[in-house]
Write an enzyme that holds these catalytic residues in place. Sequence first.
Site, PDB file in Angstrom:
ATOM      1  N   ASN A   1      43.220  43.069  39.315  1.00 22.38           N
ATOM      2  CA  ASN A   1      43.672  41.709  38.682  1.00 22.38           C
ATOM      3  C   ASN A   1      43.957  40.740  39.512  1.00 22.38           C
ATOM      4  O   ASN A   1      43.338  39.584  39.667  1.00 22.38           O
ATOM      5  CB  ASN A   1      44.271  41.498  37.225  1.00 22.38           C
ATOM      6  CG  ASN A   1      43.449  42.337  36.079  1.00 22.38           C
ATOM      7  OD1 ASN A   1      42.203  42.068  36.187  1.00 22.38           O
ATOM      8  ND2 ASN A   1      44.071  42.896  35.280  1.00 22.38           N
TER       9      ASN A   1
ATOM     10  N   GLU B   1      44.762  48.777  30.645  1.00 24.80           N
ATOM     11  CA  GLU B   1      43.851  49.787  31.338  1.00 24.80           C
ATOM     12  C   GLU B   1      44.066  51.316  31.146  1.00 24.80           C
ATOM     13  O   GLU B   1      43.717  52.098  31.749  1.00 24.80           O
ATOM     14  CB  GLU B   1      44.285  49.499  32.860  1.00 24.80           C
ATOM     15  CG  GLU B   1      45.618  50.149  33.208  1.00 24.80           C
ATOM     16  CD  GLU B   1      46.911  49.223  33.133  1.00 24.80           C
ATOM     17  OE1 GLU B   1      47.929  49.385  33.514  1.00 24.80           O
ATOM     18  OE2 GLU B   1      46.708  48.038  32.506  1.00 24.80           O
TER      19      GLU B   1
ATOM     20  N   ASP C   1      44.894  56.556  32.515  1.00 22.43           N
ATOM     21  CA  ASP C   1      45.750  55.289  33.042  1.00 22.43           C
ATOM     22  C   ASP C   1      44.921  54.894  34.354  1.00 22.43           C
ATOM     23  O   ASP C   1      45.112  55.715  35.276  1.00 22.43           O
ATOM     24  CB  ASP C   1      47.035  55.627  33.078  1.00 22.43           C
ATOM     25  CG  ASP C   1      47.412  53.805  33.338  1.00 22.43           C
ATOM     26  OD1 ASP C   1      47.889  53.116  32.458  1.00 22.43           O
ATOM     27  OD2 ASP C   1      48.082  53.720  34.554  1.00 22.43           O
TER      28      ASP C   1
ATOM     29  N   HIS D   1      40.629  38.490  36.867  1.00 19.51           N
ATOM     30  CA  HIS D   1      40.549  39.335  35.758  1.00 19.51           C
ATOM     31  C   HIS D   1      39.149  39.355  35.122  1.00 19.51           C
ATOM     32  O   HIS D   1      38.897  40.433  34.615  1.00 19.51           O
ATOM     33  CB  HIS D   1      41.163  38.392  34.594  1.00 19.51           C
ATOM     34  CG  HIS D   1      42.774  38.377  34.705  1.00 19.51           C
ATOM     35  ND1 HIS D   1      43.361  37.506  35.379  1.00 19.51           N
ATOM     36  CD2 HIS D   1      43.554  39.107  34.135  1.00 19.51           C
ATOM     37  CE1 HIS D   1      44.524  37.638  35.565  1.00 19.51           C
ATOM     38  NE2 HIS D   1      44.861  38.957  34.694  1.00 19.51           N
TER      39      HIS D   1
ATOM     40  N   ASP E   1      37.823  42.983  34.206  1.00 11.96           N
ATOM     41  CA  ASP E   1      36.818  43.434  33.085  1.00 11.96           C
ATOM     42  C   ASP E   1      35.629  44.002  33.467  1.00 11.96           C
ATOM     43  O   ASP E   1      35.196  44.856  32.786  1.00 11.96           O
ATOM     44  CB  ASP E   1      36.508  41.908  32.171  1.00 11.96           C
ATOM     45  CG  ASP E   1      37.884  41.495  31.637  1.00 11.96           C
ATOM     46  OD1 ASP E   1      38.911  41.810  31.497  1.00 11.96           O
ATOM     47  OD2 ASP E   1      37.664  40.213  31.209  1.00 11.96           O
TER      48      ASP E   1
END
Length: 197
Positions: A73, A108, A65, A78, A82
């Site tokens: 973000n 994530e 994680d 965002h 990505d």
Amino acid sequence: PWPTPGVLHVLALLYRGAMVTQLQVESTIDAKTGLLNFTSWRDMANRTLLRTQRIKQPVAVMLIDLDHFKRVNDTYGHLVGDQVLSAVASCLKADLREYDMVGRFGGEEFVLLLDNADLYAAVTTATRLRESISDLEIGDGVRVTASIGVAHSAQSSAPLDTLLERADVALYEAKSAGRNTVRALAAFAATSDDAVA
């Protein structure tokens, strides 16, 4: 002109075959990371577990994680988020054996299955992955860390869902310990063939 309909029919069939193949690939791959999506990963992991159970090989499952990913973000947007996911996916693929299975668990989170890996090897691999992720620099200096939970079964005696549950417990222990760390648990802590780390 008389063979034109036949040629067009053959071309249509070839195009259709190529499209079916492309759709099959797309249905197994996560678009943002290029890794297996969780459904495909689970199917392949279950097949691997059946094989490793027959020969009583050790197996480990990891949940990874990214720590405080929402901040990435919120701070950078965002699209940068990505890019981070893609960079981490590339890092995982580069640091693993060719036959290790890595997929995107969701959001994530990433999921791995290591077969023929004892507990020491699994924890060593998880530690190396954690360090590689923290060494990444994405775009204009964006950095992330990861918490990793490892579940291990010495003879592949645990079902996949149990391994995932134990990896999830270990992941929460890693987060509770301050994040950017690795924690490991055996799939069946009470049995003699598995040891807790």
